[in-house]
Write an enzyme that holds these catalytic residues in place. Structure first.
Site: not given
Ligand code: UDP
Length: 310
Positions: A31, A56-57, A75, A106, A145, A149, A159, A175
């Protein structure tokens, strides 16, 4: 299994980590805490099977050791947050998804991405079924947004097709539950906070727009089942009980015995008029459907907000 979860300290991410740990898995949580909070997973920190990393991805990163499953939840999910951070939102859906897919590749791991009902935009078909392509404004303020997505779904399928990765795509509808941020601007925390504080409940527009609210424990169970399934195309996860926002406000007033008055404010740009998931596919493919009744979920959420505001 060892899972890597991005957005682990967020609302949905923290509940998912909990479920995976209860089921005996190991969890590596990532996160960057832009909207997530370490408090959301504080209770998991003593579990030796849980790790939390400040990552941070959208940047370069690696996860050591063996990884069996990667789930990309990171997100900015609330309109208030993504409108304030459009570039970060686009990055987490694009570069973030790609980096998480590369991580899965990987490690020869499975991959799940959390997409959204916003892929349907302001839908012209109702209820929304997965085969509907949507009605999205690609240049409106919400597009950061929606389009990130949609890109996340596209790169996930690419992929899968190009690299043969086992992928899943969840389209999450509204949600709610404990650990939502009280001030994140979404309708459930906004109404509950206002009712608790005895402040006016802010209805955007005339309140005739509809939403369908799914309790978070149901939702994360759906994500978990989907991650174990062979379904490569998107699956809607949400509750099919639809109500207008005005009905929802009145319902909350009644449930909380609140006499907070209703205050009408302008409707945000491109706010979808109707939203209800068709969940026939989730029932058929995953044997999943929501189990928690709205009032029970709301009571749990009210209890949580009472404690955090105390
Ligand atoms: N909304 C509202 N008052 C609020 C916050 C939201 O009437 O204080 C409305 C909003 O315009 C939308 C619905 O409630 O029609 C759900 O908004 P939310 O931000 O929770 O999520 P969305 O479904 O728009 O992503």
């Amino acid at each position: 299994m060892r899972y890597v979860i991005s957005g682990a300290a967020g609302f949905i991410g923290s509940h998912l980590c909990e479920l995976l740990l209860v089921d005996g898995h190991s969890v590596v949580g990532l996160d960057n805490f832009i909207t997530g909070s370490a408090k959301n997973v504080e209770h998991l920190r003593s579990n030796s099977k849980f790790e939390l990393h400040d990552v941070d991805v959208t940047r370069t990163f690696e996860v050591g050791g063996n990884v069996n499953a990667v789930m990309h939840l990171a997100s900015l999910a609330s309109p208030k947050d993504y409108l304030a951070h459009p570039l970060e939102t686009l990055e987490s859906g694009s570069t973030g998804t790609r980096n998480m897919l590369d991580l899965a590749r990987r490690h020869n791991a499975t991959f799940l991405v959390t997409s959204t009902s916003e892929c349907y935009g302001d839908p012209l078909e109702h209820p929304q079924v997965e085969t509907y392509w949507g009605n999205v404004n690609p240049v409106g303020t919400r597009s950061c947004y929606d389009e990130s997505k949609r890109y996340a779904e596209a790169i996930t399928m690419a992929y899968h097709r190009v690299h043969g990765i086992k992928t899943n795509i969840a389209r999450i509808f509204n949600t709610y539950g404990p650990r939502m941020q009280l001030k994140d601007g979404r309708v459930v925390p906004a109404f509950l906070d206002q009712a608790l504080q005895g402040q006016p409940m802010t209805i955007f527009g005339d309140g005739s727009q509809t939403r369908s609210f799914c309790y978070v424990s149901d939702l994360v169970r759906g994500l978990y089942l989907l991650s174990k399934s062979e379904e490569r195309y998107p699956v809607n996860l949400g509750n099919a009980r639809e109500m207008t926002i005005l009905e929802f406000a009145e319902h909350i007033q009644e449930l909380m015995g609140s006499d907070a008055r209703l205050e009408f404010q302008p409707l945000p740009e491109d706010d979808p008029k109707r939203r209800r998931p068709d969940i026939a596919k989730a029932k058929r493919v995953l044997g999943w459907e929501p189990l928690v009744p709205l009032d029970q979920g709301l009571r749990e959420t009210i209890e949580y907000f009472r404690n955090v505001t105390r």
